[in-house]
Each structure stands twice: as structure tokens, then as C-alpha cells.
Design a protein around this motif. Structure first.
Motif, PDB file in Angstrom:
ATOM      1  N   ILE A   1      21.932  45.689  20.014  1.00 24.53           N
ATOM      2  CA  ILE A   1      21.061  44.582  20.190  1.00 24.53           C
ATOM      3  C   ILE A   1      21.559  43.655  21.262  1.00 24.53           C
ATOM      4  O   ILE A   1      20.538  43.552  22.397  1.00 24.53           O
ATOM      5  N   PHE A   2      22.466  43.449  21.486  1.00 24.71           N
ATOM      6  CA  PHE A   2      23.067  42.523  22.857  1.00 24.71           C
ATOM      7  C   PHE A   2      22.925  43.173  24.014  1.00 24.71           C
ATOM      8  O   PHE A   2      22.657  42.937  24.867  1.00 24.71           O
ATOM      9  N   LYS A   3      23.360  44.593  23.922  1.00 26.93           N
ATOM     10  CA  LYS A   3      23.072  45.465  25.243  1.00 26.93           C
ATOM     11  C   LYS A   3      21.892  45.466  25.471  1.00 26.93           C
ATOM     12  O   LYS A   3      21.494  45.434  26.637  1.00 26.93           O
ATOM     13  N   PHE A   4      20.880  45.715  24.560  1.00 26.16           N
ATOM     14  CA  PHE A   4      19.398  45.891  24.932  1.00 26.16           C
ATOM     15  C   PHE A   4      18.938  44.992  25.448  1.00 26.16           C
ATOM     16  O   PHE A   4      18.080  44.723  26.599  1.00 26.16           O
ATOM     17  N   ILE A   5      19.189  43.506  24.834  1.00 28.30           N
ATOM     18  CA  ILE A   5      18.733  42.186  25.426  1.00 28.30           C
ATOM     19  C   ILE A   5      19.264  41.836  27.107  1.00 28.30           C
ATOM     20  O   ILE A   5      18.317  41.591  27.659  1.00 28.30           O
ATOM     21  N   THR A   6      20.633  42.360  27.263  1.00 26.94           N
ATOM     22  CA  THR A   6      21.048  41.997  28.422  1.00 26.94           C
ATOM     23  C   THR A   6      20.514  42.957  29.460  1.00 26.94           C
ATOM     24  O   THR A   6      20.158  42.454  30.684  1.00 26.94           O
ATOM     25  N   ALA A   7      20.272  44.414  29.011  1.00 28.51           N
ATOM     26  CA  ALA A   7      19.706  45.276  30.072  1.00 28.51           C
ATOM     27  C   ALA A   7      18.219  44.805  30.472  1.00 28.51           C
ATOM     28  O   ALA A   7      17.793  44.761  31.504  1.00 28.51           O
ATOM     29  N   ARG A   8      17.465  44.412  29.523  1.00 27.62           N
ATOM     30  CA  ARG A   8      15.957  43.984  29.514  1.00 27.62           C
ATOM     31  C   ARG A   8      16.114  42.755  30.456  1.00 27.62           C
ATOM     32  O   ARG A   8      15.262  42.574  31.364  1.00 27.62           O
ATOM     33  N   LEU A   9      16.931  41.877  30.219  1.00 31.62           N
ATOM     34  CA  LEU A   9      16.686  40.605  31.034  1.00 31.62           C
ATOM     35  C   LEU A   9      17.259  40.723  32.418  1.00 31.62           C
ATOM     36  O   LEU A   9      16.583  40.050  33.393  1.00 31.62           O
ATOM     37  N   PHE A  10      18.111  41.709  32.743  1.00 26.31           N
ATOM     38  CA  PHE A  10      18.591  41.854  34.088  1.00 26.31           C
ATOM     39  C   PHE A  10      18.074  43.183  34.751  1.00 26.31           C
ATOM     40  O   PHE A  10      18.686  43.463  35.932  1.00 26.31           O
ATOM     41  N   ASN A  11      17.235  43.621  34.083  1.00 27.89           N
ATOM     42  CA  ASN A  11      16.698  45.054  34.577  1.00 27.89           C
ATOM     43  C   ASN A  11      17.786  45.907  34.891  1.00 27.89           C
ATOM     44  O   ASN A  11      17.906  46.642  35.891  1.00 27.89           O
ATOM     45  N   LEU A  12      18.537  46.135  34.211  1.00 28.93           N
ATOM     46  CA  LEU A  12      19.903  47.085  33.970  1.00 28.93           C
ATOM     47  C   LEU A  12      19.622  48.476  33.346  1.00 28.93           C
ATOM     48  O   LEU A  12      18.705  48.335  32.609  1.00 28.93           O
TER      49      LEU A  12
END
Length: 85
Positions: free
Chosen positions: A56-67
């Protein structure tokens, strides 16, 4: 301009797996329907057993920073559900 990241998180997966399979199926179906309407990614999770918490945290971080980060859906009853929309 910032956009919201719609996510639907079902908690207490450790309790959920103790339910009868037909009730699990009903809950998963309803959760998927809500997530679809919300255009949200669906996660079933358990903080107690660290199930899908990191994802969940990896998903949010990836979406926030377009990773770049890929997430595999899991729709198997009795396993922690992940559904992408």
C-alpha cells in the motif's frame, strides 16, 4: 494541481479469512463494486500480520512521484485481494 489517489483498503484480513467462503466471496464482490465506482485500487490488508501494508505504501509513493512500480492483482478468495482500477 494535486490529484487525489483513490484507494479502498479493507483491514482486518486476519479476521476476514476466518469467515465462511461464501461470505468472503460476497464481501470481495461488494468491495470490488465499490472500488470500481470510486475508480480506486482495492487492497485487503492486515496490520497485525503485515499483509499488503508495504505494498500500500509503495503504491502510494509510486503514484505520488510517478515512479515505475508494477502491482499484480490477486482475486483469489482466501488470499489478500488486490484489484486495480
Amino acid at each position: 494541481m494535486q490529484n487525489a489517489i483513490p484507494i479502498l483498503i479493507g483491514t482486518k484480513f486476519d479476521d476476514f479469512v476466518r469467515l465462511p467462503p461464501d461470505l468472503q466471496w460476497t464481501i470481495v464482490s461488494q468491495a470490488r463494486a465499490y472500488a470500481k465506482v470510486m475508480k480506486a485500487t482495492l487492497f485487503f490488508s492486515s496490520a497485525t500480520h503485515n499483509i499488503n501494508v508495504n505494498k500500500i505504501f509503495k503504491f502510494i509513493t509510486a503514484r505520488l512521484f510517478n515512479l515505475p512500480w508494477s502491482l499484480q492483482p490477486n482475486l483469489n478468495i482466501g488470499e489478500p485481494v488486490i484489484d486495480l482500477y
